[in-house]
Design a protein around this motif. Structure first.
Motif, short mmCIF file in Angstrom:
data_model
loop_
_atom_site.label_atom_id
_atom_site.label_comp_id
_atom_site.label_asym_id
_atom_site.label_seq_id
_atom_site.Cartn_x
_atom_site.Cartn_y
_atom_site.Cartn_z
N ILE A 145 0.85 -1.19 0.00
CA ILE A 145 0.00 0.00 0.00
C ILE A 145 0.88 1.24 0.00
N ASP A 146 1.95 1.22 0.77
CA ASP A 146 2.90 2.34 0.76
C ASP A 146 4.26 1.81 1.17
N GLY A 147 4.70 0.75 0.48
CA GLY A 147 5.90 0.10 0.96
C GLY A 147 6.90 -0.27 -0.11
N ILE A 148 7.45 -1.48 0.00
CA ILE A 148 8.61 -1.89 -0.76
C ILE A 148 8.41 -1.77 -2.27
N LYS A 149 7.40 -2.40 -2.80
CA LYS A 149 7.10 -2.33 -4.23
C LYS A 149 5.63 -2.00 -4.35
N THR A 150 5.33 -0.71 -4.37
CA THR A 150 3.94 -0.27 -4.26
C THR A 150 3.10 -0.73 -5.44
N TRP A 151 1.83 -1.02 -5.14
CA TRP A 151 0.90 -1.38 -6.19
C TRP A 151 0.49 -0.13 -6.96
N SER A 152 -0.01 -0.35 -8.17
CA SER A 152 -0.56 0.74 -8.95
C SER A 152 -1.89 1.16 -8.35
N GLN A 153 -2.41 2.29 -8.82
CA GLN A 153 -3.67 2.80 -8.29
C GLN A 153 -4.81 1.81 -8.50
N ILE A 154 -4.89 1.21 -9.68
CA ILE A 154 -5.96 0.26 -9.95
C ILE A 154 -5.80 -0.99 -9.08
N SER A 155 -4.55 -1.37 -8.76
CA SER A 155 -4.32 -2.53 -7.90
C SER A 155 -4.82 -2.27 -6.50
N LYS A 156 -4.58 -1.07 -5.98
CA LYS A 156 -5.06 -0.72 -4.64
C LYS A 156 -6.59 -0.75 -4.59
N MET A 157 -7.22 -0.18 -5.62
CA MET A 157 -8.69 -0.17 -5.65
C MET A 157 -9.24 -1.59 -5.73
N PHE A 158 -8.59 -2.41 -6.55
CA PHE A 158 -9.00 -3.81 -6.69
C PHE A 158 -8.83 -4.55 -5.37
N PHE A 159 -7.75 -4.27 -4.64
CA PHE A 159 -7.50 -4.90 -3.34
C PHE A 159 -8.63 -4.58 -2.37
N TYR A 160 -9.01 -3.29 -2.29
CA TYR A 160 -10.09 -2.90 -1.38
C TYR A 160 -11.40 -3.57 -1.78
N GLN A 161 -11.71 -3.56 -3.08
CA GLN A 161 -12.96 -4.15 -3.55
C GLN A 161 -12.99 -5.65 -3.28
N GLN A 162 -11.88 -6.31 -3.52
CA GLN A 162 -11.77 -7.76 -3.33
C GLN A 162 -12.07 -8.14 -1.89
N HIS A 163 -11.47 -7.43 -0.94
CA HIS A 163 -11.65 -7.79 0.47
C HIS A 163 -12.98 -7.27 1.03
N PHE A 164 -13.46 -6.15 0.48
CA PHE A 164 -14.76 -5.63 0.91
C PHE A 164 -15.86 -6.61 0.52
N GLU A 165 -15.77 -7.15 -0.69
CA GLU A 165 -16.77 -8.11 -1.15
C GLU A 165 -16.67 -9.43 -0.39
N ASN A 166 -15.48 -9.72 0.14
CA ASN A 166 -15.29 -10.96 0.90
C ASN A 166 -15.62 -10.80 2.38
N GLY A 167 -16.24 -9.67 2.75
CA GLY A 167 -16.74 -9.52 4.11
C GLY A 167 -15.99 -8.59 5.02
N LYS A 168 -14.86 -8.02 4.56
CA LYS A 168 -14.14 -7.08 5.40
C LYS A 168 -14.88 -5.73 5.40
N ASP A 169 -15.15 -5.18 6.60
CA ASP A 169 -15.81 -3.88 6.65
C ASP A 169 -14.77 -2.76 6.60
N LEU A 170 -15.24 -1.52 6.54
CA LEU A 170 -14.34 -0.37 6.42
C LEU A 170 -13.38 -0.28 7.59
N LYS A 171 -13.88 -0.59 8.78
CA LYS A 171 -13.03 -0.50 9.98
C LYS A 171 -11.87 -1.49 9.89
#
Length: 558
Positions: A145-171
């Motif tokens: 997210i902000d580290g060794i080999k950062t993901w692209s912007q679309i990768s970050k958005m995909f990461f959030y969507q992937q885990h949000f759909e799998n049940g992770k809430d915003l908190k």
């Protein structure tokens, strides 16, 4: 949480759910597709060369895996896994993958003199195994997210969507990424918008440049999810579901939905295929207004954009009065670019030319779901305005200096009076160059100019930049420079912050945006042509910081 196990390398498989390669949901992604992508876009051949030179993997950098049937999916370390594959099976890679000549040559050279000791050490080694994907989330976000080999912007958005759909809430997402809930919500909304853009593009242009992409991470998205999104969401009344943050068109009628599809598809085609709009000519909302609605603007007129602007005005008017264009349902043309016919929308323009209509995009944002997230920022702006307008307030507030507009050559307005040839000569040539004709030369010159400027700035300020193995700053390339200068763990970044916070911020942003990757990949003979848009974006990002550094090392600042 995890356990260390010894595994055979042949039991590892790349993770097709890794955010680094956002995949086309209609395609079945294969390990071969992933390997192709990693070689062409993620520098794994270069990583393989480093592993070979080092004699194996770096201690303490274990892969993170989870078991699936008889295999182990690599959750963290897909680049290293691909690099090891190249070392152990170079001939298979050359025979089975369609890769560019540049990397074919590199792999052919790399396969020479690979020791049996290296092969043995990479054929079987220890990894960290976790029971589920969730157990790996913290490690992934800390590194990417902000580290060794950062993901692209679309990768970050995909990461959030992937885990949000799998049940992770915003908190939960906030807790292991450190990003605010407002930022995460914004990413979820923008990803939903991007998916709608891609669906519209593929529907209208089935043979478009990116319509059949297996891995969508390579698609340029910055303009779509920034300027286009921000300019359209208010006037076209974008709505997002409160619980899922997915874009909803339920309040649109059939005609309005068809118009929206046409608008999104045509804008993306103008950006991705025709390459007539970019982050330079759409840098501000005023630019958006000029390009899409003012056919007599000072910029070169883009006829396709003016036609899209008419569709935008038509949809905006229809949303205000749904019955206005009920008879014009056929005016939105779904033909291919070669078959498109000119549409006479003069009656639409006349219907919009009334008092109070600004004949284009409004700057206000009517997206209800954004209001609570932005309230604090708006309140701060109001307070700032009050302070500036208060005659009793003795503190001086200066308007932020606007970036030079329409620079026709890189770093126009910056002049250097020192004696470092790498700065003076590269800047001299940049001021003479036509970037459209000599894009490759421009890439090399910008890299040299930034590299030498940053090196001289460090030495002029006597910064004690701690570098591995004590390598002198003058010998560091631009990618190594940025990596070391933004390293807080060594105290390097703090020195820049203490001297000039703006310069420090630009260095960190350019490192996160991976500017050196763009400059180095192209300069080293990559198969693709230099991206003029990317070069202007790098120039824009660096301009103000470079001006500060050049003025100081030129002796302008006492």
């Amino acid at each position: 949480m995890y356990k260390s196990i010894e595994i055979d390398f042949n039991d590892l498989v790349l993770d097709d759910q890794n955010p680094r390669f956002v995949t086309n949901s209609t395609k079945n992604i294969t390990n071969k597709d992933i390997m192709n992508y990693l070689i062409e876009f993620e520098e794994v051949v270069e990583l393989a060369e480093k592993i070979k030179a080092y004699g194996g993997l770096v201690p303490g950098e274990r892969l993170l895996v989870t078991k699936s049937n008889s295999k182990y999916i690599v959750l963290e370390g897909n680049r290293r896994t691909a690099a090891i594959t190249i070392i152990l099976n170079p001939n298979k890679i050359l025979d089975s993958l369609s890769i560019s000549t540049r990397y074919t040559r590199k792999i052919s050279d790399l396969r020479k003199n690979i020791s049996s000791e290296l092969k043995n050490s990479l054929s079987k080694f220890y990894v960290d195994e976790v029971s589920t994907r969730d157990d790996a989330i913290y490690s992934l976000t800390q590194r990417h997210i902000d580290g060794i080999k950062t993901w692209s912007q679309i990768s970050k958005m995909f990461f959030y969507q992937q885990h949000f759909e799998n049940g992770k809430d915003l908190k939960a997402l906030k807790s292991f990424t450190g990003e605010s809930t407002a930022s995460i919500k914004d990413s979820l909304r923008k990803y939903s918008f991007l998916r709608m853009v891609l669906d519209s593009y593929k529907k209208l242009y089935p043979k478009g440049r990116y319509s059949d992409s297996n891995i969508e991470t390579t698609i340029p998205t910055e303009l779509i999810i920034s300027r286009i999104y921000n300019s359209l969401k208010g006037p076209l009344k974008f709505k997002f579901e409160n619980n899922t943050f997915k874009m909803s068109t339920n309040e649109y009628n059939v005609y309005q939905k068809e118009l929206l599809t046409n608008i999104l598809a045509k804008i993306s085609y103008l950006y991705w295929d025709l390459k007539k709009i970019n982050t330079r000519n759409l840098n501000t909302k005023d630019n958006f207004q000029e390009v899409f609605f003012n056919s007599k603007n000072s910029l070169a007129t883009i006829e396709e954009a003016i036609e899209i602007g008419k569709l935008i005005k038509q949809l905006e008017a229809s949303l205000k009065n749904p019955t206005l264009f009920d008879d014009d349902i056929d005016s939105t043309n779904n033909d291919s670019p070669e078959q498109e016919q000119e549409q006479d929308l003069s009656s639409i323009e006349n219907s919009l030319d009334n008092p109070g209509n600004n004949n284009g995009i409004q700057n206000n944002d009517t997206n209800e779901t954004d209001e609570s997230d932005q309230k604090q920022d708006n309140d701060s702006e109001i307070e700032e305005t009050k302070r500036e307008n208060d005659p009793g307030n003795k503190r001086e507030y200066n308007k932020r200096q606007k970036e030079p507009k329409k620079r026709n050559y890189p770093f126009k307005g910056i002049n250097y009076s020192g004696n470092v040839i790498g700065i003076s000569q590269s800047l001299f040539e940049l001021h003479k160059i036509d970037i459209k004709i000599f894009s490759l030369a421009t890439t090399v010159l910008i890299r040299t100019f930034l590299e030498c400027t940053l090196q001289d700035y460090i030495m002029a300020n006597n910064f004690n930049i701690k570098v591995k193995n004590g390598i002198p700053v003058k010998e560091l390339s631009i990618d190594s420079l940025l990596k070391e200068c933004t390293d807080s763990s060594k105290g390097n970044f703090q020195q820049f912050e203490k001297k000039n916070r703006h310069v420090a911020r630009v260095l960190r942003e350019s490192f996160q945006k991976r500017d050196p990757d763009e400059l180095n990949i192209v300069a080293h003979g990559n198969h693709r042509e230099p991206s003029i848009d990317a070069l202007w974006e790098i120039e824009r990002r660096w301009y103000s910081a470079v001006k500060i550094m050049i003025e100081e090392i030129s002796g302008h600042i006492k």
